[in-house]
Design a protein around this motif. Structure first.
Motif, PDB file in Angstrom:
ATOM      1  N   SER B  76       0.794  -1.528   0.226  1.00 57.64           N
ATOM      2  CA  SER B  76       0.017   0.157  -0.065  1.00 57.64           C
ATOM      3  C   SER B  76       0.902   1.312  -0.078  1.00 57.64           C
ATOM      4  CB  SER B  76      -0.824  -0.275   1.465  1.00 57.64           C
ATOM      5  OG  SER B  76       0.204   0.102   2.462  1.00 57.64           O
ATOM      6  N   LEU B  77       2.127   1.099   0.079  1.00 59.00           N
ATOM      7  CA  LEU B  77       2.954   2.615  -0.019  1.00 59.00           C
ATOM      8  C   LEU B  77       3.259   2.865  -1.089  1.00 59.00           C
ATOM      9  CD1 LEU B  77       5.310   3.605   1.889  1.00 59.00           C
ATOM     10  CD2 LEU B  77       6.599   2.585   0.817  1.00 59.00           C
ATOM     11  N   ALA B  78       2.737   3.682  -1.143  1.00 54.63           N
ATOM     12  CA  ALA B  78       3.127   4.831  -2.753  1.00 54.63           C
ATOM     13  C   ALA B  78       4.534   5.635  -2.176  1.00 54.63           C
ATOM     14  CB  ALA B  78       1.785   6.384  -2.513  1.00 54.63           C
ATOM     15  N   VAL B  79       5.009   5.475  -4.176  1.00 58.45           N
ATOM     16  CA  VAL B  79       5.921   5.416  -4.666  1.00 58.45           C
ATOM     17  C   VAL B  79       6.242   6.008  -5.712  1.00 58.45           C
ATOM     18  CG1 VAL B  79       7.089   3.436  -2.846  1.00 58.45           C
ATOM     19  CG2 VAL B  79       6.671   3.532  -5.524  1.00 58.45           C
ATOM     20  N   LEU B  80       7.337   7.526  -6.143  1.00 62.92           N
ATOM     21  CA  LEU B  80       7.066   8.157  -6.701  1.00 62.92           C
ATOM     22  C   LEU B  80       8.986   7.991  -6.998  1.00 62.92           C
ATOM     23  CD1 LEU B  80       6.656   9.787  -9.185  1.00 62.92           C
ATOM     24  CD2 LEU B  80       6.612  12.039  -7.337  1.00 62.92           C
ATOM     25  N   VAL B  81       9.228   7.635  -8.493  1.00 69.34           N
ATOM     26  CA  VAL B  81      10.770   7.105  -8.827  1.00 69.34           C
ATOM     27  C   VAL B  81      11.085   7.869  -9.690  1.00 69.34           C
ATOM     28  CG1 VAL B  81      12.641   5.204  -9.803  1.00 69.34           C
ATOM     29  CG2 VAL B  81      10.626   4.872  -8.232  1.00 69.34           C
ATOM     30  N   LEU B  82      11.890   9.067  -9.244  1.00 68.89           N
ATOM     31  CA  LEU B  82      12.722   9.570 -10.393  1.00 68.89           C
ATOM     32  C   LEU B  82      14.158   9.278 -11.309  1.00 68.89           C
ATOM     33  CD1 LEU B  82      12.889  12.875  -7.863  1.00 68.89           C
ATOM     34  CD2 LEU B  82      10.974  12.346  -9.587  1.00 68.89           C
ATOM     35  N   SER B  83      14.285   9.574 -12.054  1.00 66.04           N
ATOM     36  CA  SER B  83      15.575   9.266 -12.215  1.00 66.04           C
ATOM     37  C   SER B  83      15.874  10.361 -13.679  1.00 66.04           C
ATOM     38  CB  SER B  83      15.165   7.808 -13.694  1.00 66.04           C
ATOM     39  OG  SER B  83      16.088   7.938 -14.515  1.00 66.04           O
ATOM     40  N   GLN B  84      17.150  10.759 -13.808  1.00 69.10           N
ATOM     41  CA  GLN B  84      18.198  11.365 -14.494  1.00 69.10           C
ATOM     42  C   GLN B  84      17.720  11.129 -16.557  1.00 69.10           C
ATOM     43  OE1 GLN B  84      19.106  14.237 -14.145  1.00 69.10           O
ATOM     44  NE2 GLN B  84      20.433  13.476 -12.851  1.00 69.10           N
ATOM     45  N   TYR B  85      17.270   9.493 -16.079  1.00 65.65           N
ATOM     46  CA  TYR B  85      16.992   9.293 -17.874  1.00 65.65           C
ATOM     47  C   TYR B  85      15.904   8.402 -17.927  1.00 65.65           C
ATOM     48  CZ  TYR B  85      22.063   9.496 -16.918  1.00 65.65           C
ATOM     49  OH  TYR B  85      23.335   9.448 -16.670  1.00 65.65           O
ATOM     50  N   VAL B  86      14.639   8.258 -18.198  1.00 63.75           N
ATOM     51  CA  VAL B  86      13.638   7.483 -19.043  1.00 63.75           C
ATOM     52  C   VAL B  86      14.168   6.276 -19.949  1.00 63.75           C
ATOM     53  CG1 VAL B  86      12.169   7.392 -20.137  1.00 63.75           C
ATOM     54  CG2 VAL B  86      11.710   9.256 -18.434  1.00 63.75           C
ATOM     55  N   GLU B  87      13.571   4.588 -19.065  1.00 62.66           N
ATOM     56  CA  GLU B  87      14.313   4.168 -19.740  1.00 62.66           C
ATOM     57  C   GLU B  87      12.709   3.083 -19.989  1.00 62.66           C
ATOM     58  OE1 GLU B  87      16.881   3.828 -22.024  1.00 62.66           O
ATOM     59  OE2 GLU B  87      17.913   4.740 -21.563  1.00 62.66           O
ATOM     60  N   GLN B  88      12.590   2.628 -21.078  1.00 59.71           N
ATOM     61  CA  GLN B  88      11.831   1.713 -20.835  1.00 59.71           C
ATOM     62  C   GLN B  88      11.585   0.673 -19.716  1.00 59.71           C
ATOM     63  OE1 GLN B  88       9.584   0.017 -24.487  1.00 59.71           O
ATOM     64  NE2 GLN B  88      10.642   2.260 -25.469  1.00 59.71           N
ATOM     65  N   THR B  89      13.110  -0.188 -19.865  1.00 57.22           N
ATOM     66  CA  THR B  89      13.086  -0.904 -19.182  1.00 57.22           C
ATOM     67  C   THR B  89      13.035  -0.773 -17.079  1.00 57.22           C
ATOM     68  OG1 THR B  89      15.207  -1.499 -20.101  1.00 57.22           O
ATOM     69  CG2 THR B  89      14.727  -2.818 -17.916  1.00 57.22           C
TER      70      THR B  89
END
Lengths: 406, 218
Positions: B76-89
């Protein structure tokens, strides 16, 4: 003023072998250590040969059917130590490094052949040359002492001193003789011990090391940009965004701030593209299949990635294959006019085979553009081959095969 | 809203704290590596985690791995991931491993988006509320990979589909395209019909369905 004609026009600054030293100016050669080194080389050459002969003397004395097998066993036992010794003493007259012996008791056919020739034949010649070169001048120089003088002997005192003078003149000649033979002997040893394939292999290895060094450098650059410029640009853009909150929306200052943020965003985007070309993070983290899938996802021409590998490949193979996929896809987008393309990758034994095939108009010429040549060079640097099949009218297939063993 | 931030660059970490507090979120912990993130979540029990993909000690994807670990332990923990690159993987791993009934919100955004502070704060709120936020760049790549039947959509419908896939609500899509909500609803019904997806009034389920559809074709 003309140079003395005996001096060769081009003499190596610091000779690496006795033969190179011989070709240099005589005064420099005679004053150098090379004649002494050459003499040391010949004298050390006598050691294993005479030792072998000494060991064989009691064996020969056995004089039975066992003599031949026993001498063969002795030769076999001596083979590796003598081969080592031969390599070691080569340094007296040849400063270029010679790689060490392979492990184990058998040093290899070339090594064995060279050692046996040395043991049975060449050491005699070493001995003769050294003896003649030292003995001749030495006897002449000492003639006032050793020569019986008139009236008992035949020579006069003047004659003996003349002999002594001739002996002194012969010393430089002896130095040249000894160095010439030692140099020739060492050149022969090098030709036998360091076959040309080995040198080619060494060149290939050094090229692979260069590629590794470049890859490491790319990783470092990527890391530096990521930790430095990128983070600062994100922080800048965030600060601009926060500053915008304090301004009335639509005011001239707010608009200018938005433009500044836009510019920071563009800079970030360009930096990201640059870094992706330098060293993609996903390649390091997840390997070739994921990285190629992501590249295919960004391709303007719809591209399907089908890479099935059962293990991670060596880093330099992954980097080269990734580079092939990127460049080939870029070529497809730029030149082929294709509607779709596929990147396939499989392991065939210990080789990675990567194929980029499109349905475009073909006619790609490796000799024409620098792109395909650059690709071929990149693949060749890791020991692989690149083939391009692109008849006019299409389709085009670019195929890279890269060996994966270390 | 109680937020834990994990970001190894001090400059950015402090910036994020200031930004989120400015928008009324309570930052209960701001840490610089994956181990500290896991410890902080255990200690603070936040509503939402905002984490960078790449963090010490290995500087590869420690942040993403930590987030997946946290989600596995507490869906149930909400997570927002930030990245310098957007990769589909990375997007695919995040979406695959956080998909479960009743799971908390999930977000995956380029760090560039932080500059649009209002929208970024909105994304944190959406994710904390159980929604999905996917970077426009990921959606663009997903759409590019699909030719049929996405190609049959009208240009306007493709725009709407992209915004749906990013996790925007009908109201937000209407604002972005300067049309009425009713028009958006009509477009969405048409899109879902063309793609053979069941109509769904629930925004979040709809986003997941569209994303699953787009990813299945790549």
């Amino acid at each position: 003023m003309a140079a003395p004609f005996l001096v060769p026009a081009v003499a190596p600054l610091t000779p690496r072998t006795a033969l190179e030293a011989l070709a240099g100016p005589p005064q420099r050669f005679l004053a150098s250590a090379w004649p002494w080194r050459s003499l040391a080389y010949l004298l050390t050459g006598i050691v294993p040969g005479s030792a072998f002969a000494a060991v064989l003397t009691p064996v020969r004395a056995m004089d039975g059917p066992a003599a031949v097998p026993v001498s063969l066993v002795v030769a076999a036992v001596l083979l590796t130590p003598v081969a080592r010794f031969e390599r070691w003493r080569l340094r007296y007259v040849d400063r270029q490094p010679v790689r060490g012996l392979p492990g184990g008791w058998w040093p290899g056919w070339r090594e064995a052949g060279h050692t046996l020739v040395g043991l049975f034949a060449l050491w005699w010649v070493d001995l003769l040359v050294a003896a003649a070169a030292i003995g001749g001048p030495a006897v002449l120089i000492l003639s006032p002492v050793v020569q019986p003088i008139a009236p008992e002997g035949e020579a006069t005192l003047a004659e003996t001193f003349a002999g002594s003078a001739v002996g002194l003149l012969l010393v430089p000649v002896a130095a040249y003789t000894v160095s010439a033979w030692a140099g020739a002997r060492a050149a022969m040893a090098r030709a036998m011990l360091v076959p040309q394939e080995a040198e080619v292999r060494e060149i290939a290895r050094s090229r692979a090391r260069l590629v590794d060094a470049f890859d490491a450098e790319r990783r470092r650059i990527e890391r530096d940009l990521h930790d430095g410029a990128q983070q600062r640009l994100v922080a800048l853009s965030m600060k601009l965004g926060l500053a915008g909150l304090d301004l009335p929306p639509g005011s001239p200052a707010a608009l200018r701030l938005d433009e500044a943020r836009e510019l920071a965003g563009q800079a970030l985007e360009e930096l990201r593209e640059l870094i992706r070309g330098v060293h993609p993070q996903v390649l390091a983290d997840r390997g070739l299949p994921a990285a190629v899938r992501d590249v295919a996802g960004r391709s303007p021409v719809p591209a399907r990635a089908d890479i099935a590998l059962d293990r991670r490949l060596p880093e330099r193979v992954e980097a080269a294959a990734y580079y092939v996929a990127c460049e080939a896809l870029a070529n497809v987008a730029k030149h082929s006019g294709a509607g779709s393309c596929t990147v396939r990758g499989r392991l065939r034994g210990a080789r990675l085979v990567l194929e980029v095939a499109d349905d475009g108009r073909g006619g790609a010429d490796p000799a024409g553009g620098t792109g395909l040549t650059g690709l071929a060079d990149r693949v060749a640097a890791v020991g692989g081959t690149l083939t391009v099949d692109s008849p006019c009218g299409g389709p085009t297939t670019v195929r890279a095969e890269i060996p994966c063993e270390r | 809203m109680r937020v834990v931030i994990a970001e190894d660059s001090v400059l950015l970490r402090e910036g994020l704290v200031g930004l989120l507090e400015r928008f009324g979120h309570e930052v209960v912990a701001a840490v610089g590596d994956a181990a500290a993130l896991i410890a902080a979540v255990a200690e603070q029990d936040p509503d939402v985690v905002v984490a960078d993909v790449r963090m010490p000690p290995g500087f590869s994807d420690e942040g993403l791995r930590a987030v997946l670990e946290l989600r596995a332990a507490r869906p149930s923990l909400a997570v927002l991931v930030l990245s310098q690159y957007v990769e589909q993987t990375y997007a695919a791993e995040l979406l695959d491993q956080t998909r479960c009934p009743g799971g908390g919100g999930v977000g995956y955004l380029l760090k560039d988006r932080i500059g649009d502070v209002t929208q970024f704060a909105g994304a944190v709120t959406t994710v904390a509320g159980g929604g999905t936020v996917i970077d426009a760049e990921v959606v663009r790549q997903l759409l590019r990979g699909r030719r049929d039947p996405v190609a049959r959509l009208s240009p306007r419908e493709r725009e709407v589909l992209a915004l749906v896939a990013e996790g925007r609500s009908n109201a937000a899509i209407a604002r972005a395209l300067f049309v009425t909500e009713a028009a958006v609803a009509k477009h969405i019904a048409s899109i879902l019909a063309k793609l053979d997806l069941p109509p769904d009034a629930d925004d979040h389920r709809r986003v997941l369905a569209v994303l699953a559809y787009l990813r299945a074709g790549v």
